[in-house]
Design a protein around this motif. Structure first.
Motif, PDB file in Angstrom:
ATOM      1  N   GLY A  24       0.785  -1.227   0.000  1.00 34.67           N
ATOM      2  CA  GLY A  24       0.000   0.000   0.000  1.00 34.67           C
ATOM      3  C   GLY A  24       0.820   1.282   0.000  1.00 34.67           C
ATOM      4  N   ILE A  25       2.086   1.196  -0.345  1.00 31.15           N
ATOM      5  CA  ILE A  25       2.943   2.377  -0.367  1.00 31.15           C
ATOM      6  C   ILE A  25       2.874   3.016  -1.746  1.00 31.15           C
ATOM      7  CG2 ILE A  25       5.303   3.237  -0.110  1.00 31.15           C
ATOM      8  CD1 ILE A  25       5.760   0.732   1.690  1.00 31.15           C
ATOM      9  N   GLU A  26       2.423   4.262  -1.788  1.00 28.98           N
ATOM     10  CA  GLU A  26       2.337   4.983  -3.049  1.00 28.98           C
ATOM     11  C   GLU A  26       3.700   5.561  -3.391  1.00 28.98           C
ATOM     12  OE1 GLU A  26      -0.881   7.755  -3.429  1.00 28.98           O
ATOM     13  OE2 GLU A  26      -2.130   6.545  -2.092  1.00 28.98           O
ATOM     14  N   LEU A  27       4.125   5.360  -4.626  1.00 33.30           N
ATOM     15  CA  LEU A  27       5.416   5.849  -5.090  1.00 33.30           C
ATOM     16  C   LEU A  27       5.214   6.840  -6.230  1.00 33.30           C
ATOM     17  CD1 LEU A  27       7.342   2.462  -5.235  1.00 33.30           C
ATOM     18  CD2 LEU A  27       7.517   4.211  -3.457  1.00 33.30           C
ATOM     19  N   ARG A  28       6.092   7.832  -6.280  1.00 33.99           N
ATOM     20  CA  ARG A  28       6.098   8.762  -7.408  1.00 33.99           C
ATOM     21  C   ARG A  28       7.512   8.846  -7.945  1.00 33.99           C
ATOM     22  NH1 ARG A  28       8.487  13.355  -5.894  1.00 33.99           N
ATOM     23  NH2 ARG A  28       8.392  14.002  -3.734  1.00 33.99           N
ATOM     24  N   SER A  29       7.613   9.180  -9.198  1.00 32.14           N
ATOM     25  CA  SER A  29       8.907   9.226  -9.868  1.00 32.14           C
ATOM     26  C   SER A  29       9.720  10.430  -9.401  1.00 32.14           C
ATOM     27  CB  SER A  29       8.686   9.300 -11.380  1.00 32.14           C
ATOM     28  OG  SER A  29       9.900   9.212 -12.050  1.00 32.14           O
ATOM     29  N   VAL A  35       9.885   7.498  -5.067  1.00 30.93           N
ATOM     30  CA  VAL A  35       9.893   7.877  -3.654  1.00 30.93           C
ATOM     31  C   VAL A  35       8.499   7.776  -3.058  1.00 30.93           C
ATOM     32  CG1 VAL A  35      11.902   9.380  -3.850  1.00 30.93           C
ATOM     33  CG2 VAL A  35       9.629  10.334  -4.147  1.00 30.93           C
ATOM     34  N   GLY A  36       8.476   7.516  -1.753  1.00 30.86           N
ATOM     35  CA  GLY A  36       7.221   7.426  -1.026  1.00 30.86           C
ATOM     36  C   GLY A  36       7.473   7.519   0.465  1.00 30.86           C
ATOM     37  N   ARG A  37       6.429   7.324   1.228  1.00 31.57           N
ATOM     38  CA  ARG A  37       6.520   7.373   2.690  1.00 31.57           C
ATOM     39  C   ARG A  37       7.066   6.046   3.212  1.00 31.57           C
ATOM     40  NH1 ARG A  37       5.848  12.553   3.538  1.00 31.57           N
ATOM     41  NH2 ARG A  37       3.956  13.415   2.653  1.00 31.57           N
ATOM     42  N   CYS A  38       7.997   6.120   4.127  1.00 33.32           N
ATOM     43  CA  CYS A  38       8.619   4.923   4.687  1.00 33.32           C
ATOM     44  C   CYS A  38       7.633   4.184   5.594  1.00 33.32           C
ATOM     45  CB  CYS A  38       9.869   5.302   5.477  1.00 33.32           C
ATOM     46  SG  CYS A  38      10.745   3.869   6.149  1.00 33.32           S
ATOM     47  N   PRO A  39       7.502   2.875   5.417  1.00 31.19           N
ATOM     48  CA  PRO A  39       6.579   2.113   6.261  1.00 31.19           C
ATOM     49  C   PRO A  39       7.138   1.776   7.642  1.00 31.19           C
ATOM     50  CG  PRO A  39       7.646   0.654   4.709  1.00 31.19           C
ATOM     51  CD  PRO A  39       8.107   2.054   4.370  1.00 31.19           C
ATOM     52  N   PHE A  40       8.393   2.106   7.892  1.00 34.60           N
ATOM     53  CA  PHE A  40       9.038   1.708   9.141  1.00 34.60           C
ATOM     54  C   PHE A  40       9.057   2.784  10.215  1.00 34.60           C
ATOM     55  CE2 PHE A  40      11.131  -0.704   5.684  1.00 34.60           C
ATOM     56  CZ  PHE A  40      10.571  -1.939   5.979  1.00 34.60           C
ATOM     57  N   HIS A  41       8.612   4.001   9.884  1.00 29.41           N
ATOM     58  CA  HIS A  41       8.542   5.079  10.872  1.00 29.41           C
ATOM     59  C   HIS A  41       7.527   6.100  10.397  1.00 29.41           C
ATOM     60  CE1 HIS A  41      10.789   7.838   8.236  1.00 29.41           C
ATOM     61  NE2 HIS A  41      11.540   6.795   7.939  1.00 29.41           N
ATOM     62  N   PHE A  49      11.607   7.381   1.606  1.00 28.06           N
ATOM     63  CA  PHE A  49      11.722   6.000   1.150  1.00 28.06           C
ATOM     64  C   PHE A  49      11.970   5.996  -0.358  1.00 28.06           C
ATOM     65  CE2 PHE A  49       9.654   1.888   0.016  1.00 28.06           C
ATOM     66  CZ  PHE A  49      10.390   1.057   0.834  1.00 28.06           C
ATOM     67  N   HIS A  50      13.151   5.562  -0.774  1.00 23.90           N
ATOM     68  CA  HIS A  50      13.526   5.548  -2.186  1.00 23.90           C
ATOM     69  C   HIS A  50      13.613   4.115  -2.697  1.00 23.90           C
ATOM     70  CE1 HIS A  50      14.528   9.643  -1.257  1.00 23.90           C
ATOM     71  NE2 HIS A  50      14.854   9.876  -2.516  1.00 23.90           N
ATOM     72  N   VAL A  51      12.969   3.857  -3.824  1.00 29.56           N
ATOM     73  CA  VAL A  51      12.976   2.546  -4.462  1.00 29.56           C
ATOM     74  C   VAL A  51      13.715   2.686  -5.786  1.00 29.56           C
ATOM     75  CG1 VAL A  51      11.556   0.728  -5.459  1.00 29.56           C
ATOM     76  CG2 VAL A  51      10.821   1.866  -3.365  1.00 29.56           C
ATOM     77  N   TYR A  59      15.933   2.140  -0.108  1.00 30.88           N
ATOM     78  CA  TYR A  59      16.682   2.742   0.988  1.00 30.88           C
ATOM     79  C   TYR A  59      15.865   3.883   1.574  1.00 30.88           C
ATOM     80  CZ  TYR A  59      20.509   4.592   3.737  1.00 30.88           C
ATOM     81  OH  TYR A  59      21.296   4.995   4.784  1.00 30.88           O
ATOM     82  N   CYS A  60      15.821   3.968   2.896  1.00 29.98           N
ATOM     83  CA  CYS A  60      15.183   5.089   3.574  1.00 29.98           C
ATOM     84  C   CYS A  60      16.284   5.987   4.125  1.00 29.98           C
ATOM     85  CB  CYS A  60      14.280   4.628   4.713  1.00 29.98           C
ATOM     86  SG  CYS A  60      13.580   6.042   5.620  1.00 29.98           S
ATOM     87  N   PHE A  61      16.280   7.228   3.699  1.00 27.60           N
ATOM     88  CA  PHE A  61      17.320   8.158   4.118  1.00 27.60           C
ATOM     89  C   PHE A  61      17.086   8.705   5.521  1.00 27.60           C
ATOM     90  CE2 PHE A  61      17.964   8.019  -0.408  1.00 27.60           C
ATOM     91  CZ  PHE A  61      19.342   8.014  -0.488  1.00 27.60           C
TER      92      PHE A  61
END
Length: 69
Positions: A24-29, A35-41, A49-51, A59-61
């Motif tokens: 359910g993580i929405e990503l945008r270019s 990139v999207g919102r990190c599910p871990f915090h 959150f970068h894919v 990787y989550c910065f």
């Protein structure tokens, strides 16, 4: 006897963008990454959150955590 797992075949069969979308993580270019919102915090500011589809990794910065499928 241990059976080896073909991790390259696993990554091909399950693209990282599909795996992330199933959670359910929405990503945008954003350049070469998505990139999207990190599910871990709690990610209240800008998305951290970068894919990276080309390397099948993420990787989550903010929480300095990363990995792959």
């Amino acid at each position: 006897m241990l059976q080896r797992i073909d991790t390259a075949a696993l990554k091909r069969a399950h693209p990282i963008t599909d795996v992330v979308a199933r959670y359910g993580i929405e990503l945008r270019s954003a350049g070469r990454a998505l990139v999207g919102r990190c599910p871990f915090h709690l990610d209240g500011g800008r998305p951290n959150f970068h894919v990276y589809p080309t390397s099948s990794s993420w990787y989550c910065f903010r929480c300095a955590t990363g990995g792959d499928v």
